[in-house]
Motif scaffolding. Structure first.
Motif, PDB file in Angstrom:
ATOM      1  N   LEU A  55       0.820  -1.206   0.000  1.00 26.47           N
ATOM      2  CA  LEU A  55       0.000   0.000   0.000  1.00 26.47           C
ATOM      3  C   LEU A  55       0.858   1.263   0.000  1.00 26.47           C
ATOM      4  CD1 LEU A  55      -2.816  -1.021   2.517  1.00 26.47           C
ATOM      5  CD2 LEU A  55      -2.999  -0.816   0.029  1.00 26.47           C
ATOM      6  N   LEU A  56       1.956   1.231   0.761  1.00 23.99           N
ATOM      7  CA  LEU A  56       2.865   2.380   0.766  1.00 23.99           C
ATOM      8  C   LEU A  56       3.489   2.586  -0.603  1.00 23.99           C
ATOM      9  CD1 LEU A  56       4.618   1.922   4.226  1.00 23.99           C
ATOM     10  CD2 LEU A  56       3.151   3.829   3.549  1.00 23.99           C
ATOM     11  N   GLN A  57       3.870   1.503  -1.261  1.00 20.81           N
ATOM     12  CA  GLN A  57       4.477   1.622  -2.586  1.00 20.81           C
ATOM     13  C   GLN A  57       3.463   2.083  -3.624  1.00 20.81           C
ATOM     14  OE1 GLN A  57       7.495   1.603  -3.135  1.00 20.81           O
ATOM     15  NE2 GLN A  57       8.655   0.016  -2.090  1.00 20.81           N
ATOM     16  N   ARG A  58       2.243   1.592  -3.474  1.00 19.95           N
ATOM     17  CA  ARG A  58       1.229   1.886  -4.501  1.00 19.95           C
ATOM     18  C   ARG A  58       0.636   3.281  -4.350  1.00 19.95           C
ATOM     19  NH1 ARG A  58      -1.776   3.512  -7.564  1.00 19.95           N
ATOM     20  NH2 ARG A  58      -3.281   2.458  -8.915  1.00 19.95           N
ATOM     21  N   LYS A 102      -7.172   3.291   2.791  1.00 23.78           N
ATOM     22  CA  LYS A 102      -7.255   1.831   2.708  1.00 23.78           C
ATOM     23  C   LYS A 102      -7.176   1.213   4.105  1.00 23.78           C
ATOM     24  CE  LYS A 102      -7.017   2.693  -1.665  1.00 23.78           C
ATOM     25  NZ  LYS A 102      -8.259   2.818  -2.437  1.00 23.78           N
ATOM     26  N   LEU A 103      -6.300   1.761   4.933  1.00 24.10           N
ATOM     27  CA  LEU A 103      -6.193   1.266   6.306  1.00 24.10           C
ATOM     28  C   LEU A 103      -7.460   1.569   7.089  1.00 24.10           C
ATOM     29  CD1 LEU A 103      -2.508   2.303   7.128  1.00 24.10           C
ATOM     30  CD2 LEU A 103      -3.349   0.090   6.320  1.00 24.10           C
ATOM     31  N   CYS A 104      -8.088   2.706   6.787  1.00 28.60           N
ATOM     32  CA  CYS A 104      -9.345   3.043   7.461  1.00 28.60           C
ATOM     33  C   CYS A 104     -10.451   2.060   7.089  1.00 28.60           C
ATOM     34  CB  CYS A 104      -9.767   4.464   7.102  1.00 28.60           C
ATOM     35  SG  CYS A 104      -8.718   5.742   7.843  1.00 28.60           S
ATOM     36  N   ILE A 105     -10.434   1.576   5.850  1.00 28.14           N
ATOM     37  CA  ILE A 105     -11.417   0.567   5.440  1.00 28.14           C
ATOM     38  C   ILE A 105     -11.268  -0.684   6.299  1.00 28.14           C
ATOM     39  CG2 ILE A 105     -12.033  -1.022   3.570  1.00 28.14           C
ATOM     40  CD1 ILE A 105     -11.378   1.216   1.600  1.00 28.14           C
ATOM     41  N   ASP A 156       0.645  11.663  -3.068  1.00 31.66           N
ATOM     42  CA  ASP A 156      -0.731  11.154  -2.979  1.00 31.66           C
ATOM     43  C   ASP A 156      -0.929   9.977  -3.924  1.00 31.66           C
ATOM     44  OD1 ASP A 156      -1.514  12.931  -1.072  1.00 31.66           O
ATOM     45  OD2 ASP A 156      -2.147  14.444  -2.526  1.00 31.66           O
ATOM     46  N   ASP A 157      -0.170   9.924  -4.998  1.00 27.53           N
ATOM     47  CA  ASP A 157      -0.342   8.833  -5.950  1.00 27.53           C
ATOM     48  C   ASP A 157       1.026   8.421  -6.478  1.00 27.53           C
ATOM     49  OD1 ASP A 157      -1.126   7.004  -7.769  1.00 27.53           O
ATOM     50  OD2 ASP A 157      -2.064   8.422  -9.172  1.00 27.53           O
ATOM     51  N   ALA A 158       1.470   7.246  -6.060  1.00 28.27           N
ATOM     52  CA  ALA A 158       2.752   6.713  -6.527  1.00 28.27           C
ATOM     53  C   ALA A 158       2.538   5.651  -7.587  1.00 28.27           C
ATOM     54  CB  ALA A 158       3.541   6.133  -5.347  1.00 28.27           C
ATOM     55  N   SER A 159       1.404   5.708  -8.287  1.00 28.98           N
ATOM     56  CA  SER A 159       1.048   4.644  -9.228  1.00 28.98           C
ATOM     57  C   SER A 159       1.992   4.571 -10.416  1.00 28.98           C
ATOM     58  CB  SER A 159      -0.379   4.843  -9.731  1.00 28.98           C
ATOM     59  OG  SER A 159      -0.498   6.107 -10.355  1.00 28.98           O
ATOM     60  N   TYR A 160       2.678   5.685 -10.740  1.00 32.21           N
ATOM     61  CA  TYR A 160       3.608   5.651 -11.870  1.00 32.21           C
ATOM     62  C   TYR A 160       4.675   4.599 -11.664  1.00 32.21           C
ATOM     63  CZ  TYR A 160       7.738   6.813 -14.536  1.00 32.21           C
ATOM     64  OH  TYR A 160       8.848   6.735 -15.308  1.00 32.21           O
ATOM     65  N   VAL A 161       5.300   4.634 -10.493  1.00 31.28           N
ATOM     66  CA  VAL A 161       6.367   3.678 -10.219  1.00 31.28           C
ATOM     67  C   VAL A 161       5.786   2.290 -10.004  1.00 31.28           C
ATOM     68  CG1 VAL A 161       8.242   3.123  -8.628  1.00 31.28           C
ATOM     69  CG2 VAL A 161       7.795   5.479  -9.250  1.00 31.28           C
ATOM     70  N   PHE A 162       4.664   2.225  -9.296  1.00 29.74           N
ATOM     71  CA  PHE A 162       4.103   0.927  -8.977  1.00 29.74           C
ATOM     72  C   PHE A 162       3.639   0.208 -10.234  1.00 29.74           C
ATOM     73  CE2 PHE A 162       1.185  -2.148  -7.235  1.00 29.74           C
ATOM     74  CZ  PHE A 162       1.818  -2.535  -6.062  1.00 29.74           C
ATOM     75  N   GLY A 218      -1.745   8.367   0.769  1.00 33.50           N
ATOM     76  CA  GLY A 218      -2.732   7.657  -0.042  1.00 33.50           C
ATOM     77  C   GLY A 218      -3.181   6.342   0.543  1.00 33.50           C
ATOM     78  N   CYS A 219      -2.337   5.704   1.379  1.00 28.45           N
ATOM     79  CA  CYS A 219      -2.715   4.394   1.915  1.00 28.45           C
ATOM     80  C   CYS A 219      -3.578   4.523   3.170  1.00 28.45           C
ATOM     81  CB  CYS A 219      -1.482   3.547   2.212  1.00 28.45           C
ATOM     82  SG  CYS A 219      -0.620   3.951   3.744  1.00 28.45           S
ATOM     83  N   ILE A 220      -3.671   5.721   3.735  1.00 27.30           N
ATOM     84  CA  ILE A 220      -4.475   5.897   4.957  1.00 27.30           C
ATOM     85  C   ILE A 220      -5.942   5.525   4.741  1.00 27.30           C
ATOM     86  CG2 ILE A 220      -5.340   7.613   6.593  1.00 27.30           C
ATOM     87  CD1 ILE A 220      -2.610   8.954   6.483  1.00 27.30           C
TER      88      ILE A 220
END
Length: 444
Positions: A215-218, A227-230, A321-327, A223-225
């Motif tokens: 989640l941290l990488q993605r 998801k953790l709240c879910i 907020d969005d690390a999707s480029y690398v992921f 941004g992963c907070i």
């Protein structure tokens, strides 16, 4: 002469066809692209195997009756978690367990129709197998012949599902569904189901360090907070009826990380004296070993892509907020490697493994063994490792020899995961050394 020539040509064509069929046969066993075909055949075979086991092998009562007694208390209106008990002791699982087994309680005539429960668990077995095979199809790492050992060859796994009716398979099936959602980039739904699996049995938390890393990488730290709240919100919603009545009782019973295990049931620490097994210092040492292993893998193995590109980040980059480029450069195999190895490290450092705990990592073993490059001569030792692990789990009661052998096998797998996934040398100008511009993102 002409007839002899024609017969010779026909024989040559026949021999060529046989050779082609033999080559395809070998390919179907060795090449991962044939996994869907082999998986379909094995699932059909497993349907017959499970029916045969249910009808021919006597059912053994261990925890099913206690499960039914525990959820019956909830059905009768008891909301104080400390008052929910069965023949084997108090209820020690989170609230998701109560709701799922309450449904089974009503479906099986208040738990009395054992045969129907066995058929339901046979269906769960096949669903679990389909989810596992879908993961292996996405990763494309394991030769199909290995799945014969993962399916029909394990007596203990069939016993856990259809002869013992434990809750561990329920949690693992939900977990594998969550992993499938992660592979499809449905991270919110995956986190929801991951949390649901945790609410059935807490062993799923062994996957949590790997999931947090992903989640941290993605998504980055911010941004992963959500998801953790879910994950957290689902636990609150499921436990709300019990939290409103006795919150301390619910939390201490369902999430008791300090619970003591009985020495007579241990599979992995039989070679130790019982006083050492029960010693809190020993438990603390295992926890430190677990944390150290997670730290080492996170720093030296998980952060590297399969082809060696570095994914270490600066503090500022982790706040994107969005690390999707690398992921997006990642692969399904890398995601599965992180989750499976995270769980395996936890299993290796567990304070005790009971026989039903085998299902915690059984279906991940083929991937852990074959995710690294394998030469032809290396296949046999890996198959042998699978066989020795199965033998250790089928030795009842466990012995000094079986528990030591299990640790040796685990150690060999860890060594392979460490040395077999060493990152390739990184060039002096790595392509991910700076934050990409909008133009470069679009180009990618």
């Amino acid at each position: 002469l002409r007839a002899e020539t024609r017969s010779g040509m026909a024989a040559g064509r026949g021999a060529a066809a046989l050779r082609r069929a033999w080559r395809e046969r070998r390919a179907a066993l060795l090449e991962p692209r044939y996994t869907p075909l082999v998986a379909a055949c094995l699932c059909l075979a497993e349907g017959g195997v499970n029916l045969w086991v249910i009808r021919r092998v006597p059912y053994t009562e261990i925890d099913w009756k206690a499960y039914m007694q525990e959820v019956e208390g909830f059905a009768n209106g008891t909301l104080d978690y400390t008052q929910l008990k069965g023949d084997t002791g108090p209820l020690v699982y989170p609230a998701g367990f109560v709701y799922i087994f309450l449904a089974l309680y009503y479906a099986t005539g208040r738990g009395s129709d054992i045969r129907l429960a066995q058929y339901l668990f046979a269906g769960l077995y096949l669903l679990n197998l389909l989810l596992v095979f879908r993961i292996y199809c996405r990763t494309n790492k394991v030769p199909p012949y290995v799945f014969f050992f993962m399916c029909c060859a394990s007596y203990r796994i069939h016993s856990i599902f259809v002869l013992r009716l434990f809750n561990d398979p329920v949690a693992m099936a939900i977990l594998f569904l969550a992993i499938n959602l992660f592979l499809e980039e449905h991270w919110s739904w995956g986190c929801l189901l991951f949390s649901l699996a945790v609410s059935v049995k807490m062993n799923i938390l062994l996957f949590a360090p790997g999931l947090l890393f992903l989640l941290l990488q993605r998504f980055g730290l911010l941004g992963c907070i959500p998801k953790l709240c879910i994950c957290a919100l689902l636990q609150v919603v499921l436990g709300l009826p019990f939290l409103l009545v006795n919150p301390v009782g619910y939390l201490t019973r369902s999430f008791d990380l300090g619970r003591q295990f009985q020495f007579k049931w241990t599979v992995n620490w039989r070679f130790l004296p019982e006083e050492v097994f029960q010693n809190r210092v020993f438990h603390a040492a295992l926890l430190l070993a677990h944390l150290a292993g997670l730290g080492l893998f996170a720093l030296r193995r998980w952060h590297s892509l399969p082809w060696g590109e570095d994914l270490c980040w600066t503090a500022g980059e982790l706040l994107w907020d969005d690390a999707s480029y690398v992921f997006s450069l990642n692969t399904s195999a890398w995601i599965v490697f992180i989750l499976f190895s995270s769980n395996f490290l936890g299993v290796c450092c567990s304070r005790s493994l009971h026989y039903q705990f085998y299902v915690w990592y059984f279906h991940t073993l083929p991937y852990l063994l074959w995710c690294t490059p394998t030469t032809k001569l290396a296949h046999m030792p890996k198959v042998l490792l699978l066989g020795v692990i199965e033998l250790c789990w089928n030795t009842y009661p466990s012995t000094v020899c079986s528990s030591l052998s299990l640790h040796i096998c685990h150690g060999l797998i860890l060594l392979q995961l460490w040395y077999g996934t060493a990152p390739a040398p990184v060039s002096h100008t790595p392509p991910l050394s700076r934050k990409p511009t909008a133009t470069s993102k679009k180009a990618q």
